[in-house]
Design a protein around this motif. Sequence first.
Motif, PDB file in Angstrom:
ATOM      1  N   GLY A  66      -0.367   4.978  -3.555  1.00  0.00           N
ATOM      2  CA  GLY A  66      -1.699   5.288  -4.424  1.00  0.00           C
ATOM      3  C   GLY A  66      -2.223   3.778  -4.844  1.00  0.00           C
ATOM      4  O   GLY A  66      -2.614   3.115  -5.542  1.00  0.00           O
ATOM      5  N   HIS A  72      -1.559  -0.480  -4.620  1.00  0.00           N
ATOM      6  CA  HIS A  72      -2.286  -1.649  -4.020  1.00  0.00           C
ATOM      7  C   HIS A  72      -1.807  -3.054  -4.687  1.00  0.00           C
ATOM      8  O   HIS A  72      -2.352  -3.189  -5.700  1.00  0.00           O
ATOM      9  CB  HIS A  72      -3.705  -1.559  -3.724  1.00  0.00           C
ATOM     10  N   ASP A  74      -4.575   2.315 -12.311  1.00  0.00           N
ATOM     11  CA  ASP A  74      -4.262   1.346 -11.897  1.00  0.00           C
ATOM     12  C   ASP A  74      -3.239   0.504 -11.804  1.00  0.00           C
ATOM     13  O   ASP A  74      -2.028   0.151 -11.562  1.00  0.00           O
ATOM     14  CB  ASP A  74      -4.475   0.621 -10.916  1.00  0.00           C
ATOM     15  N   TYR A  99      -6.397  -3.110  -9.011  1.00  0.00           N
ATOM     16  CA  TYR A  99      -6.672  -2.279  -8.985  1.00  0.00           C
ATOM     17  C   TYR A  99      -8.356  -1.883  -8.887  1.00  0.00           C
ATOM     18  O   TYR A  99      -8.591  -3.150  -8.161  1.00  0.00           O
ATOM     19  CB  TYR A  99      -6.486  -2.301 -10.526  1.00  0.00           C
ATOM     20  N   ARG A 100      -8.710  -0.724  -9.124  1.00  0.00           N
ATOM     21  CA  ARG A 100      -9.707  -0.263  -8.512  1.00  0.00           C
ATOM     22  C   ARG A 100     -11.064  -1.143  -9.404  1.00  0.00           C
ATOM     23  O   ARG A 100     -10.619  -1.066 -10.469  1.00  0.00           O
ATOM     24  CB  ARG A 100     -10.059   1.113  -8.729  1.00  0.00           C
ATOM     25  N   ASN A 104       0.779  -1.438   0.215  1.00  0.00           N
ATOM     26  CA  ASN A 104       0.280   0.072   0.030  1.00  0.00           C
ATOM     27  C   ASN A 104       0.640   1.161   0.095  1.00  0.00           C
ATOM     28  O   ASN A 104       1.186   1.260   0.849  1.00  0.00           O
ATOM     29  CB  ASN A 104      -0.923  -0.030   1.233  1.00  0.00           C
ATOM     30  N   TRP A 128       5.428   2.335  -9.922  1.00  0.00           N
ATOM     31  CA  TRP A 128       5.449   1.553  -8.858  1.00  0.00           C
ATOM     32  C   TRP A 128       7.359   0.866  -9.237  1.00  0.00           C
ATOM     33  O   TRP A 128       8.173   0.880  -8.277  1.00  0.00           O
ATOM     34  CB  TRP A 128       4.952   1.565  -8.429  1.00  0.00           C
TER      35      TRP A 128
END
Length: 336
Positions: free
Chosen positions: A81, A83, A149, A135-136, A78, A156
Amino acid sequence: MTRSGSKATFSRQVATAVPNKASARTQLAATASVLGLRQVNGVLPNNRIGIAAGRGLIAGIMAAFGPTLPGTFVSRVNSGGVHGEWVRAAGVRHGDKAIYYIHGSGYVVCSARTHRGLASRLSKATGLPVFVVDYRLAPEHPFPAAAEDAAAGYRWLLAHGYRAGNVVIGGDSAGCHLTLDLLLQNRAAGEPQPAGAFMFSPLLDPTLTLAERRDRILPDPMAPAWVGRRMIEHYTANEPVDSPRLRLQIPAGAVLPPLFVQASAGEMLADDAQTLRAMAEAAGTPCELQLWPGRIHVFQALPLLVPEAAAALRHAAAFVTSTLARANSPIQEQVG
């Protein structure tokens, strides 16, 4: 492992790469799913209650028939942003190479948790840690939330010490659509590309036009095509169906990283897989396609249901290791 250079060559290679006939257990599973799972998915209401039930149903199937390998180490992420979770099979350590996995879901169901078993098997087969992005999901988060995401997870990894050439992206179903979108966005923005990408049962056309045609001929064991379209529409929402971020096209001459695609020969997304390969090759992107006999969508995630899953994962793992080796060869590094 061999890469197809033409349709004729590919046909000969597939004959030696995969079985000619699905096992009796795989055929039985498909028949039982048509009579059971397909019917259940067809009657779930298209509301929050139905979506919650669908999420629970798929999570239960994934856990029952694709459990996480014993000794697997999982660590949640986490960060900024982003996850997800790192999944490492027993004995696998973090190093300078990794798999970045974008799970399937129809953009509505599944998560890093549901795909932990598949990630653990990929980790064991390749000896690499696997980062599965969470992802969302729609309908809570429509387009372009999932795509944003998926891109954020890749950035990242690069920001945390991984060189693009040391990363291979993997995905299944809608996760393959997100993977291809990411590769195309990287190309448009001049961002570094991963060494390659592998895809299981790829979704290419979110309208499911190809899938619906095939589903009318041979009912898909997972769900009717119209159920899949209804699910995806929660994500696409008000975005035009011909949006370039949905109706993905590989431009002529756009050489993307090598692609490796597997699908069940009888599932409703088999035509999407073949269309993806044709489009990639027409653009000059290397793409190997394996059509495995049977009808189970993303069968690689269900080894206790589909015996062919283990062999298919070995092929995918060989693609990962050979692709990373090529990307890191002295000749390739000089060219880059």
